[in-house]
Design an enzyme around this catalytic site. Structure first.
Site, PDB file in Angstrom:
ATOM      1  N   HIS A  66     -49.205 -26.704 -69.899  1.00 41.86           N
ATOM      2  CA  HIS A  66     -48.643 -27.678 -69.317  1.00 41.86           C
ATOM      3  C   HIS A  66     -47.560 -28.493 -69.833  1.00 41.86           C
ATOM      4  O   HIS A  66     -47.241 -30.224 -70.187  1.00 41.86           O
ATOM      5  CB  HIS A  66     -50.016 -28.961 -68.758  1.00 41.86           C
ATOM      6  CG  HIS A  66     -51.094 -28.131 -67.699  1.00 41.86           C
ATOM      7  ND1 HIS A  66     -51.018 -28.083 -66.385  1.00 41.86           N
ATOM      8  CD2 HIS A  66     -52.107 -27.205 -67.847  1.00 41.86           C
ATOM      9  CE1 HIS A  66     -51.509 -27.549 -66.048  1.00 41.86           C
ATOM     10  NE2 HIS A  66     -52.807 -27.269 -67.225  1.00 41.86           N
ATOM     11  N   ASN A 108     -55.412 -29.456 -61.012  1.00 40.88           N
ATOM     12  CA  ASN A 108     -54.382 -28.529 -60.374  1.00 40.88           C
ATOM     13  C   ASN A 108     -53.675 -28.520 -58.471  1.00 40.88           C
ATOM     14  O   ASN A 108     -54.389 -29.112 -58.259  1.00 40.88           O
ATOM     15  CB  ASN A 108     -54.998 -26.532 -60.976  1.00 40.88           C
ATOM     16  CG  ASN A 108     -54.657 -26.897 -61.839  1.00 40.88           C
ATOM     17  OD1 ASN A 108     -53.839 -27.452 -63.180  1.00 40.88           O
ATOM     18  ND2 ASN A 108     -55.543 -25.721 -63.067  1.00 40.88           N
ATOM     19  N   HIS A 167     -58.295 -36.339 -70.249  1.00 43.42           N
ATOM     20  CA  HIS A 167     -59.515 -36.145 -70.550  1.00 43.42           C
ATOM     21  C   HIS A 167     -59.792 -36.017 -69.755  1.00 43.42           C
ATOM     22  O   HIS A 167     -60.519 -37.346 -68.993  1.00 43.42           O
ATOM     23  CB  HIS A 167     -59.185 -36.458 -71.893  1.00 43.42           C
ATOM     24  CG  HIS A 167     -60.990 -36.221 -72.803  1.00 43.42           C
ATOM     25  ND1 HIS A 167     -61.525 -35.396 -72.819  1.00 43.42           N
ATOM     26  CD2 HIS A 167     -61.784 -36.805 -73.464  1.00 43.42           C
ATOM     27  CE1 HIS A 167     -62.748 -35.173 -73.287  1.00 43.42           C
ATOM     28  NE2 HIS A 167     -63.165 -36.301 -73.572  1.00 43.42           N
ATOM     29  N   TYR A 170     -60.116 -31.253 -74.601  1.00 39.80           N
ATOM     30  CA  TYR A 170     -58.830 -32.288 -74.330  1.00 39.80           C
ATOM     31  C   TYR A 170     -58.957 -33.137 -76.119  1.00 39.80           C
ATOM     32  O   TYR A 170     -57.811 -33.101 -76.218  1.00 39.80           O
ATOM     33  CB  TYR A 170     -59.337 -33.067 -73.100  1.00 39.80           C
ATOM     34  CG  TYR A 170     -58.891 -32.397 -72.542  1.00 39.80           C
ATOM     35  CD1 TYR A 170     -57.100 -32.202 -70.922  1.00 39.80           C
ATOM     36  CD2 TYR A 170     -59.541 -31.445 -71.404  1.00 39.80           C
ATOM     37  CE1 TYR A 170     -56.900 -32.098 -70.566  1.00 39.80           C
ATOM     38  CE2 TYR A 170     -59.305 -30.388 -70.214  1.00 39.80           C
ATOM     39  CZ  TYR A 170     -58.177 -31.177 -69.587  1.00 39.80           C
ATOM     40  OH  TYR A 170     -57.091 -30.522 -68.678  1.00 39.80           O
TER      41      TYR A 170
END
Length: 765
Positions: free
Chosen positions: A133, A205, A397, A420
């Protein structure tokens, strides 16, 4: 259901979007993309002035302290100030173009503190990019709750009429920060809710399933998908051996892969993209009743995609296409909107629904079985004022939760809850990344965490431990009645400690087949083409043959067509084909949608119907779309009969059809003076019988990609030269420009003229 906030009229926003430029650009302006809030003068300014304000479409993070307290400061207090150049310590400087030297030709002196500070900071201006990402764009907005979510969750931001500030980041997964926007890839859709109870991050997503079922395999799928480690190619692509080697050996990736090979892998715009939470979450309401849910973002503009050739061209012509589209739409006042909804399921010990394991992140629940229930409306209404400080430094996160929202035992989600934090510590230089302005919670913080790199809070007290008496016992524990986050007490079955997956995770093909059967004929053709293209880029025959074996277990026609394209034999299925019921919600074709923010190219020249162009331009703006005038040269077009000059945004040399949703032609424009191959290769040689060859190419390309095209004032002559005839699907010839524009706008509601993509007849059974 409460009234949804309609998009504000673009015309009400145009003046703000181009503030400071009206006097120089004329009354017909209103095109997004102006670099600064005021237009520059021709010569270099020398009179000191304060820093310019941001543009009307820009906003920075809310002004709260590192510990979540509102400061009441103007956002300008967080930006540079003062009219004079200074050091980082505020000392004014008289020069920044020359190092301090022993004479004009002498050596540079070690005592040059300004040189040292300037180079030191420059040398450290880059931070590690995200492993995945890395390439993203973001915007500020607001989430308005309908109140319907209060039935299943006690989260305060889901209460009736609650309004919550948000920051949303969209991204590709595989590419580096410098890669192109329009590659075939999964897109991230991450939303940070600044709720009164703390930050809630919904990190999702644009595809509702994932490649893997367990987070321990995440390094494997990413290592396989990234560029080959020996050559560092190909960039931002899955069309290579290591990716297909992994997914063909690890068939739990099959469902995600077919989504990626569909049109979903090349979205038209972030504004026209669904979002999914992927995992199943557990919600708990005020009475302690729990419900399992899946989160969905539904775009108000519908779900639309590029065609593959468009995506490839855009990778070279405008690799920033998606981030530009998002920023320009917000600047123009065509604010992107999504409805947040949930599918709900009973919280049973099996955590399954209609035979579908809800803990398997490679599975969906078709909306025919569990409809999506709307919770609220997300509107993105401001661009960031600084890309690095906001878009690049924002830290999401999955463990950023609020009371009323709990994770489940999904093994992929469990790993993300760990991963994360590690990523943020590496990227952002230490554990205090929540204190960066874009990450600051809007709820009070008293965490007893101290020190560390980049600590910007100035903590008080002497007892950052619990229990204590020296600080009066503060901070104290909260209870359920005072907003504490309390994990749902779930009964866990007695079990052996094993490294295994449940038997319900073993079905890797039925939902991939469901997706295939849900596609229209055109969408199936695109999937076939995508698999064929991707596999043709692989070197190893064994990899190609292994993927064909996987496709045989999805559908015989899909496998046979891809095999034919690769020149390989068709394998037999190794598993019975699933008896899957198609889901109409998975296809992107068959509905009509609003056209807000669409881009219309208006092609003309100085001899064209400029009065008609002005009318069309205003009609496009009034419809909530963006008009871009295309002409042989830049500047302005004027004629004796038209008192209002027309500003040109694109020249024939610069324009490509891929940046427009539809094209209108104001007659038959003459060829430009630069229409020859040595100056512009697109012009080619020899010239066509009529018009500019680049205009003909623009028209032919748009037609080939299924876009609506139209014209007036003799434009049909140009169409005939291009082999396009009036009366064909999506071809409009009208008596004047506004009439042509109205017909085009109606056609654009379906996104493309799908009749131009006839699918071949199905092969005999």
């Amino acid at each position: 259901m409460p009234e949804k906030n309609p998009l504000k009229a673009v015309t009400d926003k145009i003046a703000d979007a181009v503030q400071g430029g009206g006097a120089q650009h004329g009354p017909e302006e209103g095109i997004p993309g102006k670099p600064a809030s005021a237009s520059p003068q021709l010569i270099e300014p020398v009179q000191p002035v304060e820093p310019l304000p941001p543009k009307a479409d820009q906003r920075g993070p809310e002004t709260v302290s590192p510990t979540g307290q509102p400061t009441g400061d103007e956002q300008a207090r967080m930006a540079q100030s003062g009219a004079y150049l200074t050091t980082a310590q505020g000392t004014r400087l008289y020069d920044t173009d020359h190092s301090l030297k022993a004479g004009p030709r002498g050596p540079v002196l070690l005592q040059d503190h300004h040189l040292r500070e300037k180079l030191m900071h420059f040398d450290h201006e880059r931070i590690p990019e995200r492993v995945v990402h890395a390439r993203g764009a973001a915007a500020h907005g607001v989430f308005q709750s309908y109140g319907t979510g209060a039935v299943v969750s006690k989260a305060a931001f889901l209460a009736a009429d609650a309004e919550t500030p948000v920051f949303v980041r969209f991204s590709t997964v595989l590419g580096s920060r410098g890669s192109a926007d329009t590659v075939r890839d999964t897109r991230g859709f991450a939303t940070k809710f600044y709720t009164e109870e703390g930050v809630f991050d919904l990190v999702g997503n644009n595809i509702p399933v994932f490649f893997i079922q367990d987070a321990i395999k995440f390094p494997d799928i990413i290592h396989a998908s990234k560029p080959h480690p020996d050559r560092e190619i190909p960039q931002a692509q899955s069309a290579h051996d290591t990716f297909w080697d992994f997914v063909s050996l690890h068939t739990e990736a099959t469902h995600h892969t077919i989504w990626n090979m569909s049109d979903r892998g090349i979205p038209r715009s972030y504004r026209m993209m669904e979002g999914f939470g992927v995992h199943t979450f557990r919600l708990v309401n005020a009475q302690g009743v729990t419900t399992l849910v899946k989160f969905h973002w539904k775009p108000k503009l519908g779900v639309h995609s590029l065609v593959w050739e468009e995506a490839q061209i855009l990778g070279g012509v405008d690799p920033d296409y998606h981030r530009r589209d998002l920023a320009d739409a917000i600047e123009a006042g065509a604010f992107p909107q999504w409805e947040l909804g949930i599918q709900t399921f009973p919280d049973t010990p099996e955590q399954a629904f209609e035979g579908i394991d809800l803990l398997d992140p490679t599975k969906i629940v078709p909306e025919e079985l569990a409809p999506v229930k709307p919770l609220g409306l997300l509107t993105l209404n401001a661009n960031p004022s600084n890309f690095f400080a906001e878009t690049e430094q924002v830290a999401f996160h999955t463990g950023h939760l609020v009371p009323g929202i709990d994770p489940t035992d999904d093994p992929l989600l469990a790993g993300r809850m760990f991963s994360y934090l590690d990523t943020q510590i590496t990227r952002l230089g230490g554990p205090n990344f929540p204190q960066l302005p874009i990450n600051r919670t809007h709820a009070p913080v008293n965490d007893m965490l101290r020190d560390g790199m980049h600590q910007t809070a100035v903590h008080r007290g002497v007892a950052p431990y619990h229990p204590n008496s020296l600080d009066g016992g503060c901070p104290f524990f909260a209870g359920a009645d005072t907003g504490a986050f309390i994990e749902v007490p779930v009964e866990l079955p007695a079990a052996r400690k094993v490294r295994e997956a449940p038997a319900s995770f073993d079905d890797h093909f039925s939902q991939a087949r469901l997706f295939w059967l849900s596609m229209s004929a055109v969408e199936r053709e695109h999937i076939i083409a995508a698999y064929t293209f991707e596999l043709s880029k692989c070197y190893e025959q064994a990899v190609k043959e292994r993927v064909l074996q996987t496709l045989a277990n999805i559908d015989g026609q899909l496998c046979a067509e891809v095999a034919a394209g690769l020149g390989l034999p068709v394998p037999a299925a190794t598993e019975p084909l699933a008896d899957a019921r198609p889901s109409s919600r998975l296809s992107q074709i068959g509905q009509t949608w609003p056209v807000d923010g669409r881009v219309i190219g208006i092609v003309t020249d100085a001899a064209g119907d400029l009065a008609g162009v002005a009318e069309v331009r205003q009609a496009v703006l009034d419809s909530g779309m963006v008009p871009l005038v295309i002409a042989p040269v830049g500047g302005r077009l004027t004629s004796d009969g038209d008192p209002i000059p027309i500003t040109v945004q694109r020249t024939y040399a610069a324009a490509r059809s891929v940046e427009f949703d539809a094209l209108l032609f104001a007659g038959l424009p003459a060829a430009g003076a630069d229409a020859y191959g040595a100056r512009d290769a697109k012009a080619g040689d020899p010239r066509p019988a009529a018009g500019d060859p680049r205009v003909l190419a623009l028209l032919a390309e748009a037609y080939r990609h299924g876009k609506a095209v139209g014209g007036w004032n003799g434009a049909e002559q140009l169409f005939e030269v291009a082999g396009i005839h009036n009366g064909e699907a999506g071809v409009v010839i009208a008596g004047d420009g506004p009439a042509a524009m109205r017909q085009l706008a109606e056609l654009m509601g379906a996104h493309r003229v799908w009749a131009r993509f006839p699918a071949p007849a199905a092969p005999p059974a």
